[in-house]
Design a protein around this motif. Structure first.
Motif, short mmCIF file in Angstrom:
data_model
loop_
_atom_site.label_atom_id
_atom_site.label_comp_id
_atom_site.label_asym_id
_atom_site.label_seq_id
_atom_site.Cartn_x
_atom_site.Cartn_y
_atom_site.Cartn_z
N HIS A 87 -17.67 53.69 83.39
CA HIS A 87 -17.23 53.95 84.93
C HIS A 87 -18.63 54.50 85.39
O HIS A 87 -18.81 54.45 86.62
N HIS A 131 -17.21 63.41 84.58
CA HIS A 131 -18.33 62.42 85.13
C HIS A 131 -18.52 62.97 86.45
O HIS A 131 -17.84 63.55 87.36
N HIS A 137 -18.67 61.90 90.04
CA HIS A 137 -18.14 61.21 91.19
C HIS A 137 -17.80 62.28 92.17
O HIS A 137 -17.23 63.39 91.94
N ASP A 172 -14.99 62.86 94.02
CA ASP A 172 -13.66 63.47 93.79
C ASP A 172 -13.59 64.48 92.50
O ASP A 172 -12.67 64.60 92.04
N HIS A 173 -14.59 64.36 91.68
CA HIS A 173 -14.60 65.30 90.63
C HIS A 173 -15.54 66.37 90.71
O HIS A 173 -15.37 67.47 89.95
N ASP A 198 -11.92 59.10 84.45
CA ASP A 198 -11.56 57.77 85.14
C ASP A 198 -11.72 56.49 84.21
O ASP A 198 -11.73 55.54 85.01
ZN LIG Z 1 -14.75 58.22 89.17
#
Ligand SMILES: [Zn+2]
Length: 242
Positions: free
Chosen positions: A157, A79, A81, A83-84, A176
């Motif tokens: 999420h 996904h 975000h 931190d990804h 997540d």
């Molecule tokens: Zn996330």
């Protein structure tokens, strides 16, 4: 022949001793990379020659170093975000590889829409960890296949969130939809993702149940150590609100 078909004919990556320290084989042709201290903070996995997720922008140099000389065909996200997706641009441009992203998160990845939910927490995370927007070359949909894993849409999420599931040994890389450490203390244990980072928690419960129905044997999270104790997982799922 697709990239992942091509990959399935390749030998597992040969890593030098230093890299081996930072790559833990957790299943057949699946490695967990340690990117920065502490371990398991922002997880990144390698399945065959596909990198799953790309941690934060601060992890780009370390990940590139750890992946040097290791064949890479693409980066695929669970996904979008901070931190990804943080190191996506640096890794894709440096290694000359395409980016695959779940269909519902492409607008965020390409900078045409903001990351969601638009909470103060996400905005802070963007400031601290996000990498630049980057064009997506492959749109991932439910039922697609990547390096022997099936793409399964697990929204909630984020709208596009996907997990990767391999039928042969029931290994799941779940991003997540749930995590195996406490978001503040870091203590190991199963938790739902924090609501400030989750667009629709109820939809996410359905996604967690979708994972449970697959009867995984190994669950690999975006945050926290991998889990083999499926009794613990079943108990967690049973406690979810209905
Ligand atoms: Zn996330």
């Amino acid at each position: 022949m697709t990239l992942s078909n091509l990959a399935s004919h390749q030998k597992p990556p040969a890593v030098d001793p230093d890299q081996r320290l930072h790559m833990k084989m957790i299943a057949h042709h699946v490695w967990q990379l340690s990117n920065r201290f502490p371990d398991n903070l922002f997880n990144v996995y390698l399945i065959e020659d596909v990198l799953i997720d790309a941690a934060s922008r601060w992890d780009a140099s370390t990940l590139l170093k750890r992946l040097a000389n290791i064949p890479l065909s693409q980066v695929a996200l669970t996904h979008c975000h901070p931190d990804h997706q943080g190191a996506v641009k640096r890794i894709c441009t440096t290694r000359g590889i395409p980016l695959a992203c779940p269909e519902g998160d492409i607008a965020s990845m390409e900078g045409q829409a903001p990351m969601v939910p638009r909470t103060a927490a996400i905005k802070l995370m963007e400031l601290g960890f996000a990498g630049p927007a980057y064009p997506v070359q492959r749109s991932l949909r439910d039922g697609d296949e990547i390096a022997g894993f099936r793409v399964i849409h697990t929204p909630g999420h984020t709208p596009g969130h996907v997990m990767y599931f391999r039928e042969s040994d029931r290994v799941a890389i779940v991003g997540d939809i749930l995590r195996n450490n406490h978001p503040i203390t870091g203590k190991t244990g199963l938790y739902e993702p924090p609501v400030v980072f989750t667009l629709d928690p109820e939809e996410n419960w359905r996604s967690i149940r979708k994972l449970a129905q697959l009867r995984p044997t190994l669950v690999c999270f975006g945050h926290g150590p991998v889990l083999t104790d499926m009794e613990q997982f079943d108990q967690f799922v049973a406690r979810l609100p209905s």
